[in-house]
Motif scaffolding. Structure first.
Motif, PDB file in Angstrom:
ATOM      1  N   LEU A  91      -6.723  -5.914  -5.026  1.00 55.86           N
ATOM      2  CA  LEU A  91      -7.917  -5.573  -4.258  1.00 55.86           C
ATOM      3  C   LEU A  91      -8.070  -6.498  -3.051  1.00 55.86           C
ATOM      4  CD1 LEU A  91     -10.565  -3.963  -3.900  1.00 55.86           C
ATOM      5  CD2 LEU A  91     -11.662  -5.745  -5.282  1.00 55.86           C
ATOM      6  N   ILE A  92      -7.889  -7.785  -3.267  1.00 56.95           N
ATOM      7  CA  ILE A  92      -7.997  -8.742  -2.158  1.00 56.95           C
ATOM      8  C   ILE A  92      -7.013  -8.371  -1.050  1.00 56.95           C
ATOM      9  CG2 ILE A  92      -7.596 -11.144  -1.455  1.00 56.95           C
ATOM     10  CD1 ILE A  92      -8.712 -11.980  -4.217  1.00 56.95           C
ATOM     11  N   GLU A  93      -5.806  -8.050  -1.435  1.00 57.81           N
ATOM     12  CA  GLU A  93      -4.802  -7.667  -0.434  1.00 57.81           C
ATOM     13  C   GLU A  93      -5.197  -6.372   0.277  1.00 57.81           C
ATOM     14  OE1 GLU A  93      -0.109  -6.549  -0.422  1.00 57.81           O
ATOM     15  OE2 GLU A  93      -0.750  -8.223  -1.692  1.00 57.81           O
ATOM     16  N   LYS A  94      -5.698  -5.416  -0.485  1.00 60.53           N
ATOM     17  CA  LYS A  94      -6.052  -4.107   0.073  1.00 60.53           C
ATOM     18  C   LYS A  94      -7.219  -4.198   1.054  1.00 60.53           C
ATOM     19  CE  LYS A  94      -7.394   0.504  -1.482  1.00 60.53           C
ATOM     20  NZ  LYS A  94      -7.766   1.307  -2.649  1.00 60.53           N
ATOM     21  N   ILE A  95      -8.196  -5.049   0.772  1.00 57.30           N
ATOM     22  CA  ILE A  95      -9.376  -5.129   1.638  1.00 57.30           C
ATOM     23  C   ILE A  95      -9.138  -5.999   2.869  1.00 57.30           C
ATOM     24  CG2 ILE A  95     -10.972  -4.751  -0.267  1.00 57.30           C
ATOM     25  CD1 ILE A  95     -11.661  -7.741  -0.101  1.00 57.30           C
ATOM     26  N   GLY A  96      -8.031  -6.721   2.898  1.00 56.17           N
ATOM     27  CA  GLY A  96      -7.754  -7.656   3.988  1.00 56.17           C
ATOM     28  C   GLY A  96      -8.006  -7.115   5.382  1.00 56.17           C
ATOM     29  N   PRO A  97      -7.430  -5.977   5.749  1.00 60.32           N
ATOM     30  CA  PRO A  97      -7.652  -5.460   7.112  1.00 60.32           C
ATOM     31  C   PRO A  97      -9.120  -5.140   7.412  1.00 60.32           C
ATOM     32  CG  PRO A  97      -5.720  -4.431   6.125  1.00 60.32           C
ATOM     33  CD  PRO A  97      -6.403  -5.211   5.036  1.00 60.32           C
ATOM     34  N   ASP A  98      -9.838  -4.578   6.439  1.00 56.23           N
ATOM     35  CA  ASP A  98     -11.252  -4.271   6.662  1.00 56.23           C
ATOM     36  C   ASP A  98     -12.085  -5.547   6.743  1.00 56.23           C
ATOM     37  OD1 ASP A  98     -10.969  -1.481   6.815  1.00 56.23           O
ATOM     38  OD2 ASP A  98     -10.912  -1.333   4.631  1.00 56.23           O
TER      39      ASP A  98
END
Length: 139
Positions: free
Chosen positions: A97-104
């Motif tokens: 999740l941390i990796e996935k939300i990085g760009p946002d």
């Protein structure tokens, strides 16, 4: 008082900033307060809830509500620690999740930097470092 109260102004800024991050993170089903806890646990490794509260300068009831949601979503695990304390640890799903939300998160961060300007953004970061040092001296 109304025109110069830092307490009032900081609360307004906090609501605006939290709203920016929450809007950016909403598609991921998480709020900025929960991400902060998730990242703190990822950084600290297995940690007792009481220690996390102290580090993040949060009261236990606020922390408990967010932890319940993070545990229910399987982003954090609890394991038995010493005595009655449980240890909090990030799961693989939490790391993903941390990796996935990085760009946002980065987009929200840039928007907040634009609102604050470089000097205020740097001063806020510096103030938290000073606060942490003051808290460490109390112990």
């Amino acid at each position: 008082m109304a025109s110069c109260c830092l307490g009032f102004r900081m609360r307004v800024l906090n609501r605006v900033v939290s709203g920016i991050y929450d809007a950016a993170l909403r598609p991921h089903g998480v709020r900025v307060s929960q991400v902060n806890i998730l990242v703190a646990i990822a950084y600290s490794g297995p940690v007792r809830g009481v220690d996390l509260c102290h580090t993040m300068m949060m009261d236990q009831s606020t922390m408990s509500r967010d932890l319940e949601r993070l545990i229910a979503r399987k982003w954090i695990n609890t394991t038995p620690g010493v005595g009655r304390a449980n240890l909090l640890e990030i799961t693989d799903l939490g790391r993903a999740l941390i990796e996935k939300i990085g760009p946002d998160w980065e987009k929200a961060q840039a928007q907040v930097h634009e609102i604050c300007g470089p000097a205020l953004a740097a001063n806020i970061l510096e103030a938290v470092v000073r606060l942490d040092k003051l808290e460490s001296q109390k112990m």
